[in-house]
Design a protein around this motif. Structure first.
Motif, mmCIF file in Angstrom:
data_model
loop_
_atom_site.group_PDB
_atom_site.id
_atom_site.type_symbol
_atom_site.label_atom_id
_atom_site.label_comp_id
_atom_site.label_asym_id
_atom_site.label_seq_id
_atom_site.Cartn_x
_atom_site.Cartn_y
_atom_site.Cartn_z
ATOM 1 N N GLU A 1 -2.854 -57.396 -0.935
ATOM 2 C CA GLU A 1 -2.065 -56.201 -0.614
ATOM 3 C C GLU A 1 -1.773 -56.095 0.882
ATOM 4 N N ASP B 1 -0.429 -58.250 3.145
ATOM 5 C CA ASP B 1 0.864 -58.739 3.611
ATOM 6 C C ASP B 1 1.830 -58.707 2.436
ATOM 7 N N HIS B 2 2.678 -57.687 2.393
ATOM 8 C CA HIS B 2 3.578 -57.521 1.254
ATOM 9 C C HIS B 2 4.613 -58.636 1.163
ATOM 10 N N TRP C 1 3.149 -61.039 -1.313
ATOM 11 C CA TRP C 1 2.437 -60.417 -2.425
ATOM 12 C C TRP C 1 2.637 -61.171 -3.730
ATOM 13 N N HIS D 1 0.017 -63.319 -5.363
ATOM 14 C CA HIS D 1 -1.274 -62.656 -5.576
ATOM 15 C C HIS D 1 -2.100 -63.317 -6.671
#
Length: 230
Positions: A107, A109-110, A113, A116
């Motif tokens: 969460e 570093d968008h 993302w 993930h």
């Protein structure tokens, strides 16, 4: 060294862990995410690639899988750049799912993302076995100490052990020599540590040693190159 860790938040908002037994954090208080990017991505992986364009796959060896942050950032780098990476990491004391599943890196570093799913995959991959995690990232994790580890030829070394004051045995010259022997020509060794004895030992082993600006909150870090013929 049993798992006695608690999650902390560092100054850049990213998590790290505090090891109660060693009274030491896994990353800098000034920013875990920034530290990994600075020491291992920018001054390690990017620097090696600048000197060795199109020399693939890149073989990386990491001392201290820890939270998996370095491995995950490397996977993202490999996928974004479409560069194959063979990643070998050692960690004698893996984290439990209860701990690693709470870490906030995906969460933080968008912009990355959408990678993930790979963070948990890195942790869930079997120990002491190798295999692909993503299209461009293959990893082998070994649950061993550096003394026990079988090393393979390497291009980039992420030396991310606890500080010499906490785990001095990992920083002794014989351990550094073991790594140096497996470094290929042109390989780079990078670490957050700037201790004078470590730099002298690396130089004595024939490496070209540099003292570089450290990540936020740390004045200096160390990088060393293996120069010579294959």
């Amino acid at each position: 060294m049993s798992e006695k860790v608690k999650i902390i938040t560092t100054e850049d908002g990213s998590h790290s862990l505090y090891h109660e037994g060693l009274q030491e954090t896994y990353h800098s208080f000034h920013g875990a995410y920034r530290e990994s990017l600075h020491v291992f991505m920018i001054y390690g992986l990017d620097a090696w690639l600048a000197r060795n364009p199109r020399k693939y796959p890149i073989r990386i060896f990491e001392v201290g899988f820890g939270t998996g942050l370095n491995a995950w950032l490397t996977l993202v780098w490999a996928e974004q750049n479409k560069v194959p990476v063979l990643y070998h990491s050692i960690e004698p004391f893996p984290l439990s799912k209860e701990i690693y599943s709470q870490l906030n890196y995906i969460e933080h570093d968008h912009g990355i993302w959408h990678y993930h799913k790979y963070f948990e995959a890195l942790h869930q991959s079997s120990w002491n076995e190798g295999g692909p995690i993503s299209e461009y990232f293959n990893m082998k994790k070994d649950q061993v100490t550096l003394e026990e580890a079988q090393l393979y030829p390497m291009d980039v070394v992420f030396f991310d052990a606890f500080a010499p004051s906490k785990q001095p045995e990992l920083w002794e010259k014989p351990m550094l020599a073991k790594i140096e022997k497996s470094m290929r020509s042109g390989a780079v060794f990078t670490t957050y540590c700037a201790k004078g004895q470590v730099k002298r030992d690396l130089k004595d082993l024939g490496l070209e040693v540099e003292t570089l600006p450290g990540p936020p909150g740390k004045k200096e870090m160390t990088r060393a190159w293996k120069i010579g013929l294959q």
